[in-house]
Design a protein around this motif. Sequence first.
Motif, PDB file in Angstrom:
ATOM      1  N   UNK A   1       0.777  -1.229   0.000  1.00  0.00           N
ATOM      2  CA  UNK A   1       0.000   0.000   0.000  1.00  0.00           C
ATOM      3  C   UNK A   1       0.807   1.276   0.000  1.00  0.00           C
ATOM      4  N   UNK A   2       2.115   1.163  -0.082  1.00  0.00           N
ATOM      5  CA  UNK A   2       2.965   2.354  -0.077  1.00  0.00           C
ATOM      6  C   UNK A   2       3.303   2.772  -1.507  1.00  0.00           C
ATOM      7  N   UNK A   3       3.739   4.011  -1.676  1.00  0.00           N
ATOM      8  CA  UNK A   3       4.196   4.423  -3.011  1.00  0.00           C
ATOM      9  C   UNK A   3       5.320   3.523  -3.527  1.00  0.00           C
ATOM     10  N   UNK A   4       6.193   3.074  -2.649  1.00  0.00           N
ATOM     11  CA  UNK A   4       7.276   2.180  -3.064  1.00  0.00           C
ATOM     12  C   UNK A   4       6.716   0.858  -3.587  1.00  0.00           C
ATOM     13  N   UNK A   5       5.687   0.334  -2.936  1.00  0.00           N
ATOM     14  CA  UNK A   5       5.061  -0.913  -3.392  1.00  0.00           C
ATOM     15  C   UNK A   5       4.424  -0.716  -4.762  1.00  0.00           C
ATOM     16  N   UNK A   6       3.785   0.414  -4.961  1.00  0.00           N
ATOM     17  CA  UNK A   6       3.165   0.716  -6.252  1.00  0.00           C
ATOM     18  C   UNK A   6       4.220   0.782  -7.351  1.00  0.00           C
ATOM     19  N   UNK A   7       5.316   1.485  -7.080  1.00  0.00           N
ATOM     20  CA  UNK A   7       6.390   1.603  -8.077  1.00  0.00           C
ATOM     21  C   UNK A   7       6.991   0.234  -8.398  1.00  0.00           C
TER      22      UNK A   7
END
Length: 178
Positions: free
Chosen positions: A144-150
């Motif tokens: 759920x973090x921006x890092x996970x999305x990237x």
Amino acid sequence: MEQKNDFEVRIRENLRRYLLEQGLIDERMPECPDVEDKWREVGEAYLPDGVREYGAWPTVSLGWMMFVGMALARLWDTDWENCGCRTDLYASLRDARGYDSMDDHIMEDVLALDEDSRKKTSALVAECAGRTDSMLRHENIEPGTPEAFRAYVACLHQLYLMGMAVELKALGYRMTKA
């Protein structure tokens, strides 16, 4: 969606080595700017479906993008004059039979594979998606973090490119030194 990070490079190399060992790509990756340039548009259109499916069906969520890369490579080879200017390529692939059956539509209607080839292609995509999902999970990124999305987008990008590469070789394009 364009920037490659260390994680994306590792995914690329893992998949490239595997596909090379299987004889499904050449040592030198193909260059097909027409299909590569569709990544951003296709990736953005795919994200709502892919993200929604990832929790319950991670290898489907990842693998379907490899099928999309294969489909676009085939369309590039057969009808890019008509397909290249379209902005709804992902939606047209998905909507032909629905998201859940997009793999069947691509293998049967776009790639025109026989039953044996469909089984082999499904197994190949499942292996690549499984490898990619394993690498993603071993990154220990907080969901759920921006890092996970990237990281998820990086996975999709490389599967798209590998799908393109596999299909271009299947179509007879060879990337060897002259």
